[in-house]
Structures are given as C-alpha cells and as structure tokens.
Design a protein around this motif. Structure first.
Motif, short mmCIF file in Angstrom:
data_model
loop_
_atom_site.label_atom_id
_atom_site.label_comp_id
_atom_site.label_asym_id
_atom_site.label_seq_id
_atom_site.Cartn_x
_atom_site.Cartn_y
_atom_site.Cartn_z
N GLY A 98 -36.55 -54.91 53.38
CA GLY A 98 -37.97 -54.56 53.41
C GLY A 98 -38.26 -53.42 54.38
O GLY A 98 -39.00 -52.48 54.06
N GLU A 99 -37.66 -53.48 55.57
CA GLU A 99 -37.88 -52.43 56.57
C GLU A 99 -37.30 -51.10 56.10
O GLU A 99 -37.84 -50.04 56.42
CB GLU A 99 -37.26 -52.83 57.91
N GLY A 100 -36.19 -51.15 55.34
CA GLY A 100 -35.57 -49.93 54.82
C GLY A 100 -36.45 -49.25 53.78
O GLY A 100 -36.30 -48.06 53.53
N GLY A 101 -37.34 -50.03 53.17
CA GLY A 101 -38.28 -49.47 52.22
C GLY A 101 -37.70 -49.20 50.83
O GLY A 101 -38.34 -48.59 50.00
N ALA A 102 -36.46 -49.64 50.59
CA ALA A 102 -35.84 -49.39 49.29
C ALA A 102 -36.56 -50.17 48.19
O ALA A 102 -37.13 -51.24 48.45
CB ALA A 102 -34.37 -49.78 49.33
N ALA A 121 -29.67 -64.84 55.61
CA ALA A 121 -30.22 -64.32 54.36
C ALA A 121 -31.65 -63.81 54.56
O ALA A 121 -32.06 -62.81 53.97
CB ALA A 121 -30.19 -65.42 53.30
N THR A 122 -32.41 -64.50 55.43
CA THR A 122 -33.77 -64.06 55.73
C THR A 122 -33.75 -62.71 56.43
O THR A 122 -34.55 -61.81 56.13
CB THR A 122 -34.48 -65.11 56.62
N ALA A 123 -32.80 -62.55 57.37
CA ALA A 123 -32.67 -61.27 58.08
C ALA A 123 -32.34 -60.16 57.09
O ALA A 123 -32.88 -59.05 57.21
CB ALA A 123 -31.57 -61.38 59.15
N LEU A 124 -31.50 -60.46 56.10
CA LEU A 124 -31.14 -59.45 55.09
C LEU A 124 -32.38 -59.03 54.28
O LEU A 124 -32.61 -57.84 54.06
CB LEU A 124 -30.04 -60.02 54.17
N THR A 125 -33.18 -60.01 53.87
CA THR A 125 -34.40 -59.70 53.12
C THR A 125 -35.34 -58.83 53.96
O THR A 125 -35.90 -57.83 53.48
CB THR A 125 -35.12 -61.00 52.71
N TRP A 126 -35.50 -59.20 55.23
CA TRP A 126 -36.38 -58.43 56.14
C TRP A 126 -35.86 -57.01 56.28
O TRP A 126 -36.61 -56.04 56.22
CB TRP A 126 -36.43 -59.13 57.50
N ILE A 129 -32.72 -53.47 43.75
CA ILE A 129 -33.22 -54.13 44.96
C ILE A 129 -33.92 -55.43 44.58
O ILE A 129 -33.75 -56.47 45.22
CB ILE A 129 -34.19 -53.20 45.73
N LEU A 130 -34.72 -55.37 43.49
CA LEU A 130 -35.40 -56.60 43.02
C LEU A 130 -34.36 -57.67 42.69
O LEU A 130 -34.52 -58.83 43.08
CB LEU A 130 -36.25 -56.29 41.78
#
Lengths: 89, 198
Positions: free
Chosen positions: A26-30, A18-23, A35-36
């Motif tokens: 974030g990297e995708g910039g959406a 789940a942490t990887a998904l959040t990161w 997204i929120l």
C-alpha cells in the motif's frame, strides 16, 4: 482441538508478517491486476489461518470449511470482477 | 496407578466437531453474508467512480489501518491462548489472556476514533462522496461489531475468573471466541479493500 501454544504463536507471527506485506504494498502505491491478485492471495491465506486454526474449523464437519473458505474466495472473486469492470471502462 | 480422572477426558478431536454453539455459527454466517454484500457493493460502486475512489483513498491513514489489523489479529491470538489455557485447566491464566485481548480490542477502538476525528475535522461525512459514504459506513458497521466483541470478551473474562470453563465444559468460551474471530476475519478483507487496493 485448539492446537498447541507454539503453533498458535507461529501462525500469529505469520499473520503479522503478512499484514506488514499488505501495508508495504500500500505504501509503495503499486496497483494493477497483479497487485490485486497478490493482496487477495494474502487475504485468503490469512483468512484461512483464522478459519481453520483460530476458529478451529479444521476439526469441524467439512461443510463448515466449504462455506467459510468458499465465502472468502467468493468475496475476492467479486472484488476481482468489479476491478476488471473498472479497468475496461 | 494413574488417577481415574484422566480417563474421563475425551480423546482430542476424534470426531469432527464445531467449536461453540450451532446458534453462534448460524449468526456468524449471517454476518459474513452481510459483510460480503457490503464489500461487493463497495467494489462495484468503485468501478463507476475510479478516479474519485483512488484519490480519496490516498488520504486515508494506511498505517492506522495496518496497526488496527495487528491489534485485531493479536486479540484473536490471545483468545486462542485463553481457550488453550482453559483446556489445560488453567482458568486464571485463561482470564489473563482474555484481559490482554480486551486491551487490544480497546486499542483498536482508540485508533479508529482518532481516524474518525481526523476525518470529521476534514469535513468528511456520509454525504461528502460515495467513497466516504462507504468508508464511514463499512468501518462503522465493523466498529460496532468490535464493541459487541469487547462486551462478549468481558463476559468470557468474568466466566474464566469464576472458573466456569474447563475440559468438557468449553462451550461458552468457544462460542464467544468464534464471534471474536469473525470480527477479525472480516477486517482481513476490509483493510486491503478499502485502504490499499486502487
């Protein structure tokens, strides 16, 4: 009362995923309300695992689950309201 | 004949029970309230400075924030394994899990210090912008909790090495563990809120 080692390991793996998904989000910039909502849902699920399993509140009187799960939900509702306020300006 | 010792072990979680001292749980609720107010203040301040917050948030190192999330969660997992080991009368193994948790917490501190040094080299300070004021004060408030958490984990490690925690005598270990999980829990909101959401 603190479950099995296997259960703890599986929950840890889920938390890391789940942490990887959040990161990754974030990297995708959406951004935006969807997204929120996604990030809030991930945070509440992760927090729920920590509260119910790691803190072992699953086995505590109901009041303690209501307060802690209510806390994380309320914080995200407030963050959502603030986000919405920002959008409408 | 089975050993009479087995009869003295209470059945698992027959009645609802809070893991750890009531006092630490009252303290945890106060901490959650303080962090909650802080998070809401960040979110509503951002609503008035969206362009500024979004631009300055872009400069944060999300990889470092994610790595620190992994370190805190892994430390929490190690603490759970320590509690489980102590419940199975394996005090030496519990001590090793606690040491591993301290290692993760220490790594969090190192990563955070690198982030702070990088920020200060860019001239970022509490007074450089509303975003930086929140970023520095929120993360430093949390950082101090990690430091206190490490001190507590250190005390638990010593206690486990001395064989102080065993079935029926878990209160000290569970009390310290609950504090550490709280330090982890608030970061699970802090990371997406400050590093990702824009």
């Amino acid at each position: 009362m603190h479950g099995t080692a296997r259960r703890a390991t599986l929950l840890w793996a889920a938390l890391i995923a789940a942490t990887a998904l959040t990161w990754w989000v974030g990297e995708g910039g959406a951004s935006g309300p969807a997204i929120l909502a996604l990030l809030a849902a991930i945070s509440i699920v992760k927090g729920g695992i920590v509260i119910l399993d790691f803190m072992a509140l699953r086995h505590a009187p109901l009041m303690w689950r209501l307060i802690t799960l209510g806390w994380i939900s309320l914080v995200w509702v407030l963050i959502g309201l603030a986000y919405w306020k920002g959008l409408s300006q | 004949m089975s050993t009479p010792l087995a009869l003295t072990i209470p059945p698992q979680a027959a009645t609802p029970r809070l893991a750890g001292d009531l006092a630490i749980w009252i303290f945890i609720l106060a901490e959650l309230l303080a962090f909650g107010v802080f998070f809401a203040a960040y979110a509503f301040t951002r609503a008035n400075h969206i362009a500024l917050f979004d631009a300055e948030q872009q400069a944060l190192h999300r990889g470092a924030g994610a790595l620190n999330t992994v370190l805190l969660l892994t430390a929490s997992y190690f603490v759970v394994r320590a509690v489980q080991a102590a419940e199975h009368r394996a005090a030496a193994i519990a001590a090793r899990w606690l040491l591993a948790a301290i290692g993760c917490a220490g790594s969090f501190v190192v990563v955070k210090l690198f982030e702070y040094v990088a920020a200060f080299e860019q001239g970022i300070s509490l007074s450089s912008s509303p975003f930086h004021m929140f970023y520095l004060s929120l993360t430093f408030f949390h950082f101090m909790h990690v430091i206190l958490g490490m001190v507590i984990l250190g005390a638990l490690w010593r206690g486990a090495r001395e064989g102080r925690y065993r079935p029926g005598d878990m209160n000290g270990l569970e009390t310290g563990a609950a504090y550490w999980h709280m330090v982890d829990l608030v970061w699970l909101i802090l990371f997406p809120l400050v590093y990702v959401i824009h």
